[in-house]
Design an enzyme around this catalytic site. Structure first.
Site, PDB file in Angstrom:
ATOM      1  N   ARG A 133       0.787  -1.239   0.000  1.00  0.00           N
ATOM      2  CA  ARG A 133       0.000   0.000   0.000  1.00  0.00           C
ATOM      3  C   ARG A 133       0.816   1.286   0.000  1.00  0.00           C
ATOM      4  O   ARG A 133       0.242   2.364  -0.009  1.00  0.00           O
ATOM      5  CB  ARG A 133      -0.998   0.043   1.162  1.00  0.00           C
ATOM      6  CG  ARG A 133      -1.956  -1.106   1.151  1.00  0.00           C
ATOM      7  CD  ARG A 133      -3.147  -0.953   2.027  1.00  0.00           C
ATOM      8  NE  ARG A 133      -2.914  -0.349   3.325  1.00  0.00           N
ATOM      9  CZ  ARG A 133      -3.885   0.077   4.104  1.00  0.00           C
ATOM     10  NH1 ARG A 133      -5.142  -0.019   3.722  1.00  0.00           N
ATOM     11  NH2 ARG A 133      -3.617   0.603   5.281  1.00  0.00           N
ATOM     12  N   ASP A 134       2.137   1.203   0.002  1.00  0.00           N
ATOM     13  CA  ASP A 134       2.936   2.433  -0.044  1.00  0.00           C
ATOM     14  C   ASP A 134       4.269   2.188  -0.751  1.00  0.00           C
ATOM     15  O   ASP A 134       5.312   2.646  -0.303  1.00  0.00           O
ATOM     16  CB  ASP A 134       3.172   2.980   1.366  1.00  0.00           C
ATOM     17  CG  ASP A 134       3.698   4.421   1.359  1.00  0.00           C
ATOM     18  OD1 ASP A 134       3.443   5.143   0.361  1.00  0.00           O
ATOM     19  OD2 ASP A 134       4.350   4.822   2.335  1.00  0.00           O
ATOM     20  N   LEU A 135       4.200   1.460  -1.867  1.00  0.00           N
ATOM     21  CA  LEU A 135       5.427   1.219  -2.635  1.00  0.00           C
ATOM     22  C   LEU A 135       5.876   2.504  -3.302  1.00  0.00           C
ATOM     23  O   LEU A 135       5.082   3.173  -3.965  1.00  0.00           O
ATOM     24  CB  LEU A 135       5.192   0.160  -3.714  1.00  0.00           C
ATOM     25  CG  LEU A 135       5.360  -1.282  -3.288  1.00  0.00           C
ATOM     26  CD1 LEU A 135       5.057  -2.200  -4.469  1.00  0.00           C
ATOM     27  CD2 LEU A 135       6.728  -1.556  -2.738  1.00  0.00           C
TER      28      LEU A 135
END
Length: 189
Positions: free
Chosen positions: A26-28
């Site tokens: 969810r936060d690459l």
């Protein structure tokens, strides 16, 4: 270009493992990819990730809309978030694949300014992918594949095998993960 592809393939292998365990990062983004002491690139900072109950693994159209959770309020980095994630809609592993497309674009492109980079992000979000010949053209095809509509995005393995490079085989997949909390200063478990 080849060094960037090698880094991207290591990210792919790490994300294949993450997804196989039922986790969405969810936060690459580049800031969450780290160079390990062993010289290998690691996916890290799982502070916003979501562990899903995924019986039998991926592929069954598993989607996430956690209860009582604001989907865009601080979840992920807007520049790298998929359209469905940014809109607060349902999303799944394919949101990570979308983010990977932007990471590959940055690994394959040299920007002369932050303005030039921002324009490329905008163009890609509107489906305008550069047309190139040769290896760079093959890379852009992979970027475009990652940025497809959610239901058309491939799984990470397909992205990895489509990427124009010999498969990365120098280490175990779990060597590409750094599961320590962000800012951790101790030794690796």
């Amino acid at each position: 270009l080849e060094a960037g592809i090698s880094v991207f393939l290591q990210i792919c292998q790490g994300m294949e493992h993450v997804h196989s365990k039922g986790v969405i990062h969810r936060d690459l983004k580049p800031g969450n990819i780290f160079l390990g002491e062993d010289g290998l690139w690691k996916v890290g900072d799982f502070g916003l990730s979501k562990l899903l109950n995924v019986p039998g693994g991926w592929g069954g159209g598993i989607h996430v809309k956690p209860e009582n959770e604001e989907m865009t309020g601080g979840v992920g980095t807007a520049s790298y978030a998929s359209p469905e994630q940014a809109a607060g809609g349902e999303y799944d592993w394919s949101s990570d694949v979308f983010s990977m497309g932007f990471i590959l674009m940055e690994l394959a492109t040299q920007f002369n300014s932050s303005h030039e980079r921002a324009n490329m992000f905008t163009d890609l979000r509107h489906g305008k992918c550069p047309k190139e010949e040769g290896r760079l053209g093959e890379v852009w095809e992979v970027v475009a594949m990652c940025l497809r509509k959610r239901e058309e995005r491939p799984m990470v393995k397909e992205v990895r095998v489509t990427c124009p490079h010999e498969p990365f085989t120098n280490a175990n997949i779990t060597d590409h993960l750094d599961l320590r909390p962000a800012g951790w200063r101790g030794s690796r478990p």
